[in-house]
Design a protein around this motif. Structure first.
Motif, short mmCIF file in Angstrom:
data_model
loop_
_atom_site.label_atom_id
_atom_site.label_comp_id
_atom_site.label_asym_id
_atom_site.label_seq_id
_atom_site.Cartn_x
_atom_site.Cartn_y
_atom_site.Cartn_z
N PRO A 230 31.37 28.71 34.00
CA PRO A 230 32.04 29.99 33.80
C PRO A 230 33.53 29.97 34.13
O PRO A 230 34.31 30.65 33.47
N ALA A 231 33.94 29.20 35.13
CA ALA A 231 35.35 29.20 35.50
C ALA A 231 36.22 28.66 34.37
O ALA A 231 37.27 29.23 34.04
N THR A 232 35.79 27.57 33.75
CA THR A 232 36.56 26.98 32.65
C THR A 232 36.68 27.97 31.49
O THR A 232 37.77 28.18 30.93
N VAL A 233 35.56 28.59 31.13
CA VAL A 233 35.57 29.52 30.00
C VAL A 233 36.39 30.77 30.35
O VAL A 233 37.19 31.24 29.53
N LEU A 234 36.21 31.30 31.55
CA LEU A 234 36.93 32.52 31.93
C LEU A 234 38.43 32.29 32.04
O LEU A 234 39.23 33.14 31.63
N ASN A 235 38.84 31.15 32.59
CA ASN A 235 40.27 30.86 32.66
C ASN A 235 40.88 30.74 31.27
O ASN A 235 41.98 31.25 31.01
N LEU B 171 39.69 39.04 34.27
CA LEU B 171 40.15 38.66 35.61
C LEU B 171 39.16 39.10 36.68
O LEU B 171 38.91 38.38 37.65
N SER B 172 38.59 40.29 36.50
CA SER B 172 37.60 40.77 37.47
C SER B 172 36.37 39.87 37.49
O SER B 172 35.83 39.55 38.55
N MET B 173 35.94 39.45 36.29
CA MET B 173 34.80 38.55 36.23
C MET B 173 35.16 37.18 36.82
O MET B 173 34.33 36.55 37.49
N LEU B 174 36.40 36.75 36.63
CA LEU B 174 36.84 35.49 37.22
C LEU B 174 36.82 35.59 38.75
O LEU B 174 36.44 34.62 39.43
N ALA B 175 37.18 36.76 39.27
CA ALA B 175 37.12 36.96 40.72
C ALA B 175 35.68 36.89 41.23
O ALA B 175 35.40 36.23 42.24
N ASN B 176 34.77 37.54 40.51
CA ASN B 176 33.35 37.47 40.90
C ASN B 176 32.83 36.05 40.83
O ASN B 176 32.04 35.61 41.68
N ALA C 9 42.95 36.27 41.54
CA ALA C 9 42.55 37.09 40.38
C ALA C 9 42.60 38.57 40.73
O ALA C 9 43.08 39.40 39.93
N ILE C 10 42.11 38.94 41.92
CA ILE C 10 42.12 40.36 42.30
C ILE C 10 43.55 40.85 42.48
O ILE C 10 43.88 41.99 42.09
N GLN C 11 44.42 40.03 43.05
CA GLN C 11 45.82 40.44 43.22
C GLN C 11 46.48 40.70 41.87
O GLN C 11 47.27 41.65 41.73
N ARG C 12 46.13 39.93 40.86
CA ARG C 12 46.69 40.15 39.52
C ARG C 12 46.18 41.46 38.93
O ARG C 12 46.93 42.19 38.28
N VAL C 13 44.91 41.76 39.17
CA VAL C 13 44.35 43.04 38.70
C VAL C 13 45.02 44.20 39.42
O VAL C 13 45.42 45.20 38.80
N LEU C 14 45.16 44.10 40.73
CA LEU C 14 45.77 45.17 41.52
C LEU C 14 47.21 45.41 41.06
O LEU C 14 47.63 46.57 40.90
N ALA C 15 47.96 44.34 40.86
CA ALA C 15 49.35 44.49 40.41
C ALA C 15 49.42 45.21 39.06
O ALA C 15 50.30 46.05 38.83
N GLN D 34 41.74 53.13 40.15
CA GLN D 34 41.40 51.75 39.83
C GLN D 34 42.09 50.79 40.80
O GLN D 34 41.50 49.79 41.23
N ALA D 35 43.35 51.09 41.14
CA ALA D 35 44.07 50.24 42.08
C ALA D 35 43.40 50.27 43.45
O ALA D 35 43.31 49.25 44.14
N LEU D 36 42.92 51.44 43.85
CA LEU D 36 42.24 51.56 45.14
C LEU D 36 40.99 50.67 45.17
O LEU D 36 40.75 49.95 46.15
N MET D 37 40.18 50.71 44.12
CA MET D 37 38.97 49.89 44.10
C MET D 37 39.32 48.40 44.09
O MET D 37 38.63 47.59 44.72
N ALA D 38 40.41 48.05 43.40
CA ALA D 38 40.85 46.65 43.41
C ALA D 38 41.29 46.25 44.82
O ALA D 38 41.03 45.13 45.27
N ALA D 39 41.96 47.16 45.53
CA ALA D 39 42.39 46.88 46.89
C ALA D 39 41.19 46.64 47.81
O ALA D 39 41.22 45.75 48.68
N LEU D 40 40.14 47.43 47.62
CA LEU D 40 38.93 47.21 48.43
C LEU D 40 38.33 45.84 48.14
O LEU D 40 37.87 45.14 49.05
#
Length: 487
Positions: free
Chosen positions: A215-220, A241-246, A260-266, A276-282
């Motif tokens: 999954p990492a290769t395909v998701l990247n 990106l969220s799936m890559l984080a998971n 990955a999460i930092q990129r989503v949050l930004a 959405q930013a709040l949930m990414a921060a959590l």
């Protein structure tokens, strides 16, 4: 909103509500009615068998679904109009066998189905490609990469040439096969000719297949393609990106998960999407905790609470405070942890959402119990359990700890198996005639349930089928609890 108009639509509406037993019972009655009207082995009977199979498949009763699909394929396909339906039944059977890990049987069914589809549709028709795609999938799982690549390329060529939207899942499967071959070539072909909505569908198809292969290769590769085609702030890119984080969490790549999460949050901050930013921060705080960066995690929780205050939602504030309190307890800061957990309950009471209040109560109740303050813990746990769904994971945890509190113990972390087996027993007994069972023993062994049943009397055939149905539904429901339990 319109009401379901057919039995299968009504059954799937019940499935969406989590009412698995009722959905199955509805389709079983429909099958009985169709059999009485049209006869065993009729086209209508085969269609009803397939519908029941679809419901069972979505209720995690895979082997019973296979039986239904196999039954459907036994109906005569002499009628030219019925042959198309018969091809669908065989495809469903092959796919279900693949999902069950019965790969030899699956490949045999799918090869036969592909041959029948070519005879019926012709090699250039997309109806033939549907059968090829499933065959390529099972060949991938069997490790026959050469044949899998050959079949998936024919699938993609067919669907692309026909302009068929089903090319999206075929491209997702192709990416997985190319990744498995590890040749270094691009996983996705140039997407210039595809409209944006179809590119988005390719992304959704990759995410739907997550968990297969590498999954990492395909998701990247997917993230790189989406950023170039749709941009870094497109929702499809953020979903990838969220799936890559998971995936990073599952693979132990915590640094990749944090990135990955930092990129989503930004991105959410750039777009001004506060909730959405709040949930990414959590999610970021949790990832930082798991990577061992305790100070960064606590700082992120503090900033997340500031975000929640700006939004003005008591429910969101409670969620942040609860998670923050749990992190503080893990960090050994018990006084601050208690403050945050008490504040989480207060915010939840302001908001009025039962699940939010129940989860905050359970978190505080467990803290108080572990601190030896049993009477306080009892009161708060009882409140939490009164508002939570009995099969909610937090309710399971709370119930096991409340039992320990009532016994005068400061921890109930070891009682989860008993709590789950008791809930399993109640689930089954409450759905059967009161005089049928003399005993129902439920235990957990080897990570699964062990069931022993004794009957008070001789059951009718309908009662015996009902017993089997309820037990199978309970297994599907509570196996999820086993995988999600925590102490």
């Amino acid at each position: 909103m319109t009401s379901p108009t057919t039995p299968i639509e009504a059954a799937f509406a019940l499935l969406q509500q989590g009412r698995l037993v009722e959905a199955e019972e509805l389709m079983t009655r429909e099958l009985q009615a169709v059999t009485a009207e049209h006869g065993h082995g009729s086209q209508a009977w085969a269609s009803a068998q397939c519908d029941l199979g679809n419901v069972l498949l979505n209720a995690d009763q895979l082997h019973r679904a296979i039986d239904c699909y196999r039954n459907a394929t036994t109906a005569s396909a002499d009628d030219q109009k019925f042959r198309k339906d018969h091809l669908t039944y065989r495809l469903n059977l092959g796919q279900a066998l693949r999902m069950a890990g019965r790969l030899d049987e699956s490949e045999a069914e799918l090869r036969r189905g592909a041959q029948d589809r070519m005879a019926f549709y012709g090699r250039e028709h997309p109806g033939y490609a549907f059968g090829l795609e499933s065959l390529a999938d099972v060949l991938l799982q069997r490790g026959d990469l050469r044949q899998a690549r050959q079949v998936v390329e024919e699938t993609v060529d067919n669907l692309w040439r026909n302009g068929h939207p089903h090319v999206a899942p075929a491209l997702a499967l192709r990416a997985e096969i190319v990744a498995a071959e590890a040749t270094g070539e691009p996983l996705f072909p140039p997407m210039d000719q595809l409209p944006d909505p179809l590119v988005e569908q390719v992304a959704r198809s990759v995410l739907d297949r997550h968990g297969h292969g590498d999954p990492a290769t395909v998701l990247n590769a997917l993230v790189t393609m989406l950023e170039a085609r749709l941009g870094p702030d497109h929702q499809a890119t953020l979903n990838a990106l969220s799936m890559l984080a998971n995936s990073g969490r599952d693979r132990g790549d915590q640094a990749g998960r944090v990135d990955a999460i930092q990129r989503v949050l930004a991105s959410y901050d750039r777009q001004g999407l506060a909730e959405q930013a709040l949930m990414a921060a959590l999610g970021l705080a949790m990832a930082q905790s798991e990577v061992g960066d305790e100070d960064a995690a606590l700082h992120t929780y503090a900033s997340a609470f500031t975000r929640a205050e700006r939004i003005g939602s008591p429910e969101l504030a409670s969620q942040v405070l609860r998670n923050w309190g749990l992190a503080l307890r893990e960090a050994g800061q018990t006084d601050l942890a208690e403050q945050r957990l008490v504040e989480a309950v207060a915010q939840a009471r302001r908001g009025g959402d039962g699940e939010t209040l129940g989860r905050a109560d359970v978190a505080l109740g467990l803290f108080l119990q572990h601190e030896g303050r049993l009477e306080q813990a009892r009161t708060i746990l009882e409140e939490g359990l009164s508002v939570l769904d009995p099969v909610h994971p937090d309710a399971m945890v709370g119930r096991s700890h409340l039992g320990a509190v009532l016994d005068g113990r400061t921890c109930g972390c070891g009682d989860m198996e008993t709590t789950i087996t008791d809930a399993f027993r109640d689930f089954v007994v409450g759905r059967l005639p009161a005089d049928l069972l003399a005993r129902l023993d439920v235990a957990i062994a080897g990570g699964d349930f062990k069931i022993d049943v004794a009957l008070r009397r001789e059951p009718t055939q309908d009662e015996l089928e009902r017993l089997n149905t309820v037990v199978q539904s309970a297994l599907a429901e509570f196996r999820l609890r086993l995988t999600s339990r925590r102490g």
